[in-house]
Design a protein around this motif. Sequence first.
Motif, PDB file in Angstrom:
ATOM      1  N   ILE A 137       0.847  -1.197   0.000  1.00 53.67           N
ATOM      2  CA  ILE A 137       0.000   0.000   0.000  1.00 53.67           C
ATOM      3  C   ILE A 137       0.884   1.250   0.000  1.00 53.67           C
ATOM      4  O   ILE A 137       1.891   1.307   0.705  1.00 53.67           O
ATOM      5  N   VAL A 138       0.515   2.214  -0.817  1.00 57.88           N
ATOM      6  CA  VAL A 138       1.255   3.480  -0.844  1.00 57.88           C
ATOM      7  C   VAL A 138       0.281   4.648  -0.740  1.00 57.88           C
ATOM      8  O   VAL A 138      -0.907   4.513  -1.068  1.00 57.88           O
ATOM      9  N   LEU A 176      -0.434  -1.566  -4.780  1.00 56.36           N
ATOM     10  CA  LEU A 176       0.377  -1.899  -5.948  1.00 56.36           C
ATOM     11  C   LEU A 176       0.254  -3.391  -6.242  1.00 56.36           C
ATOM     12  O   LEU A 176       0.012  -4.190  -5.345  1.00 56.36           O
ATOM     13  N   LYS A 177       0.471  -3.729  -7.512  1.00 55.95           N
ATOM     14  CA  LYS A 177       0.527  -5.146  -7.878  1.00 55.95           C
ATOM     15  C   LYS A 177       1.704  -5.787  -7.163  1.00 55.95           C
ATOM     16  O   LYS A 177       2.740  -5.144  -6.995  1.00 55.95           O
ATOM     17  N   PRO A 178       1.582  -7.048  -6.776  1.00 54.42           N
ATOM     18  CA  PRO A 178       2.712  -7.694  -6.093  1.00 54.42           C
ATOM     19  C   PRO A 178       3.969  -7.566  -6.944  1.00 54.42           C
ATOM     20  O   PRO A 178       3.914  -7.728  -8.162  1.00 54.42           O
ATOM     21  N   GLY A 179       5.070  -7.252  -6.297  1.00 54.52           N
ATOM     22  CA  GLY A 179       6.345  -7.180  -7.006  1.00 54.52           C
ATOM     23  C   GLY A 179       6.643  -5.830  -7.632  1.00 54.52           C
ATOM     24  O   GLY A 179       7.718  -5.606  -8.149  1.00 54.52           O
ATOM     25  N   LYS A 227       9.207   3.057  -6.495  1.00 51.93           N
ATOM     26  CA  LYS A 227       9.849   4.052  -7.371  1.00 51.93           C
ATOM     27  C   LYS A 227       9.345   3.942  -8.805  1.00 51.93           C
ATOM     28  O   LYS A 227       9.103   4.955  -9.462  1.00 51.93           O
ATOM     29  N   SER A 228       9.200   2.702  -9.268  1.00 53.93           N
ATOM     30  CA  SER A 228       8.810   2.561 -10.672  1.00 53.93           C
ATOM     31  C   SER A 228       7.353   2.973 -10.863  1.00 53.93           C
ATOM     32  O   SER A 228       6.995   3.587 -11.866  1.00 53.93           O
ATOM     33  N   ALA A 229       6.510   2.678  -9.877  1.00 53.29           N
ATOM     34  CA  ALA A 229       5.126   3.128  -9.957  1.00 53.29           C
ATOM     35  C   ALA A 229       5.080   4.650  -9.983  1.00 53.29           C
ATOM     36  O   ALA A 229       4.317   5.267 -10.729  1.00 53.29           O
ATOM     37  N   GLU A 230       5.952   5.254  -9.174  1.00 52.71           N
ATOM     38  CA  GLU A 230       5.994   6.709  -9.081  1.00 52.71           C
ATOM     39  C   GLU A 230       6.386   7.313 -10.431  1.00 52.71           C
ATOM     40  O   GLU A 230       5.796   8.303 -10.888  1.00 52.71           O
ATOM     41  N   GLN A 245       2.863  17.418  -9.515  1.00 53.20           N
ATOM     42  CA  GLN A 245       3.985  16.512  -9.301  1.00 53.20           C
ATOM     43  C   GLN A 245       3.615  15.642  -8.114  1.00 53.20           C
ATOM     44  O   GLN A 245       3.263  16.136  -7.062  1.00 53.20           O
ATOM     45  N   PHE A 246       3.670  14.330  -8.317  1.00 56.61           N
ATOM     46  CA  PHE A 246       3.281  13.430  -7.233  1.00 56.61           C
ATOM     47  C   PHE A 246       4.443  12.552  -6.801  1.00 56.61           C
ATOM     48  O   PHE A 246       5.326  12.240  -7.592  1.00 56.61           O
ATOM     49  N   THR A 247       4.417  12.145  -5.547  1.00 61.14           N
ATOM     50  CA  THR A 247       5.294  11.039  -5.146  1.00 61.14           C
ATOM     51  C   THR A 247       4.465  10.041  -4.354  1.00 61.14           C
ATOM     52  O   THR A 247       3.360  10.359  -3.904  1.00 61.14           O
TER      53      THR A 247
END
Lengths: 804, 225
Positions: free
Chosen positions: A57-58, A226-229, A233-236, A258-260
């Motif tokens: 979760i993010v 997020l999907k498992p794995g 950073k890459s989702a961001e 701009q999101f993080t």
Amino acid sequence: MIKNYLKTAWRFLLQNKLTSLISLTGLAIGVGCFLLLSTYIMNELRYDRFNDKADRIVRLVQHIKSTNNNEEIINAITPSAPVPVFKQALPEIADGARIFNYSGYKPATVQYSDKLFNERNILMADESFFKIFSFDFLEGNSLTAFNQINSVVISASTAKKYFGNDDPIGKILKVNNVNSMLITGVIKDVPAYSQIKFDLIGNYAMLSRSKTRKWDSANDYSYFLLKPGTKVKSAEQKINAYTDNLFKNDGDKDHRLQFTLEPLTRVHLYSKANDNLVPAGNIRDIYILSSVALILLLLACVNFLNLFSAKSIERAHEVGVRKVMGALRGQLFIQFLTEAAIITLCAIMTGTMLAWLIFPWFSNLIGHQLGFQTWDINVLVLLLIGIFVSVTLLAGTYPSLYLSAFKAIIILRGKSGGNAGNSTLRKSLVVFQFAVSVFFIIGTIVAAGQMDYIQHLDTGVNRSNVIVLDIGGASYNKIQALRTALIQQPDIKNVSASYDSPVNIAGGYTIDKAEGATGNLNMMVTGIPVERNFINTLGIKLIAGNDFTLGDEQRVLDTNYQKRVYSFILNESAVKSLGWKPNDAIGKQISMNGRQGEIRGVASDFNFASLHQKITPIAIFPEYDYFGKLLVKVSGKDMLNTTNGIERDWKSFFPDSPFDMHFLDQEYDELYQNDQRASDILIVFAFITIFLSCLGLFGLVIFSTRQRTREIGIRKVLGASITSILGIISWDFLRLVGLAIIISSPIAYYAMSKWLQGFVYRINMQWWVFVLAGSVAMLIAFITISFQSVKAAIANPVKSLRNE
Amino acid sequence: MLSLQHISKFYQAGGTRNFVINDISLEVEAGEFISIMGPSGSGKSTLLNIIGMLDEPSSGYHYFAGETVHQLKDKQRSALYKKFIGFVFQAYHLIDELTVYENIETPLIYQDFKSAERKAMVADMLDRFQIVGKKDLFPAQLSGGQQQLVGIARALIAGPKLLLADEPTGNLNSKQGEEIMQLFKKLNKEDGVTIIQVTHSEKNAEYGSRIINLLDGRIESSKQL
Ligand SMILES: Nc1ncnc2c1ncn2[C@@H]1O[C@H](COP(=O)(O)OP(=O)(O)OP(=O)(O)O)[C@@H](O)[C@H]1O
Ligand SMILES: [Mg+2]
């Protein structure tokens, strides 16, 4: 053998009641404090980890760069679009939920049959909420909880409050008189260690904006699964690539959205974002508190070590005899360690009891509900065993090594036996203890001074006798009518209203046009819509121009924005930023977020936010679209009668809302809750460390005087006065305290300077703070010493000499 | 049973060595009862402690029960000592925190006797010294003579071959002293315990089979009785 050790150890402790008690009390307090603090720390560290999918979760946060100074603000509140849009567009994102803090601006009124409550913890969340987060359902279930558009899930204690033992499922709650919510689930109360806390959580679909996907107005918290794995950073990167593409035709790249993403488990302690759902913790505090916990435990161990090794004078004989009887050093070492272990064990039991007794009070102090139930029992047991082993070794090893090393031959030379051991070590330990105490005394004095300064600083707003009522969103007519009614009462001096709290104004605006202004023309200002008597009610001083008039009020009442004519009062800083002298500003036209109008007056700078922040430009302007606070200035005479009068009028205008008043001073104090808490905690630690140090000192003085009975006796026979003997004994120890003061003062100065630097408006540390702290420590040490030294000094010398 | 050859003990005082024991050689046979006499400071206690391995000589050779004591490691010496030697002191040196029973039991604990064995041995010893009734008292509750009895019982509990006594009657009145001497004589005669005692009293010295006179760390005279 062990049984024998235990028996002799136990007997020895009983025969030395006073010192055993001192060691035990000290250790118990140390252990108790350690348990309390570690409970708090543990609770902070496990925030949100109870969610089964916590590692996936993010939270989305938005970065905003201001145009005039490029300062970056990170905000946890995000627009409504990202969740539905990213969920659809990005394969990395499995799910997402928006959360809206429904009762964030003002408490919501919730009604069930004849029961009416003010609820401060209502959230609205997207349907997936319970699929992402793990809350335990007592009734209903996570998959179907939000199947209805008007579903609401409530906590067990809320259910109890409204329905007692009746089944809440299917009941309808009327919220703020507009929403009818259907109860579809009851969950266990949200754990204290959740960043998402609520008593009621409704379906986001009830909000009108749930159907729109807006990027330009931020109201919601956005969480993704997020999907498992998938790496955060890459989702961001995907998210930002997506928005860059979406907004590629909009102006300046630097000021685009701009999101993080923040991993859920890092939000509580590491997030730098503003406006969190619950006040965030701080990893720095965790480090500080961990050190404090260890220092307290260490102080207690030091006491123990000191007393135990001082005791060796008396035990030398025993050691010698046992060695003659054939004891090996190792056997004696274990014997003494066993004694240390017994005291430690008793201390841990007492300390645990102590912690148990203090938990409610401690919870209050730190503002979290904590107790032993906070712990996983296995972890707690492990912790206790850990404390047991480390304290035993820490406190017991040195004296045991030292004691067991005595040579048998020593005692054969006569009665006197060994010496008191390494007195340099013991003296350094006393210095260490007092250094810690002095540190906390200085900290306490400085923090108290700063808090006093905050309370008495003239912030330019007269807060006294201002009653605040939360009126969130009541209409202009109603507020005017209530104002007219209230002002009739003799003890009410003035009534006004404002958008948010006048001691914590938050609205961000931009002045983009100013008539002939030379200064910055995209100027960020804080702004607050007010009722026109605002300036007067709060006693804000005008240094140029005039207060708002009835005309100013009428010119902004038009529902058509285009037809409104605004008037502004700016503060000195704002006028200066625009490049004007106060008098030049009067009558100038400005435009602020589409509001056109002229500057009516200039107010002298006043603090409209916490004293941690500098006074920045602010614009005050009449605007009657929304008021959050009704401000009632009263005379302060016959308060009971006055508040009764206010309540009467309130009831007649707002029969459906509970009457809930407080003082502006309270809102002001709330700004410094954390600081006040820090100050309170410092005081507590000051007392504990002083107490522990005194225990240690007291124990040492007992030994020192006992050891010197003969010397004191001889001196008295030779004609020494009681005072001179007191002097001799006290001097030995007060010297150490003096050294502690010298060591501790610069460290405390440094640490407290750091703390004070957090305030823009702060006191200077004066030299007398250190003198005062030093004197306090000296005095306390002297009193402690006197207990024993007086006894020694007035003892009959003939007796002590005959005993030799 | 033991042999000292050219044993010396000195303390460094500034630049000079003060000899407390000065080149003493001494042979002791099993079954002897030796009384050491001499003025205060002549080195009697020091000699006794060296024999008892509580103190180490500065030089010389020390043999005991077939072992070369001056070459032994601490642990071996301690084991040898535990097995063969019992000590009695002028100041009794009982442990204040322990009862009579426990004081007597202490050496057994350090010699790893099982609990049941210990019980039997201590009971036996209490019986023999007729202090069964006092077994739960603490040393402070006993008279000097009684304390010394406990001290001797403790020294004998593990069945030593050699009993070392440093002025065992020094703190006692003459009647109590006499009882202790009778006891020593009996131990020597009937149980075959070798005894070396330090004493200031001619009369007590004569209970022994040999009297050694020390003066300034040397054997001044030695007289077989
Ligand atoms: N640690 C020491 N440092 C220096 N001299 C010492 C030390 N211990 C003992 N002595 C000296 O050794 C000498 C012999 O002491 P010892 O105790 O053997 O005498 P003693 O014959 O037993 O005397 P007493 O009859 O008084 O018991 C004394 O002169 C004493 O001062
Ligand atoms: Mg002597």
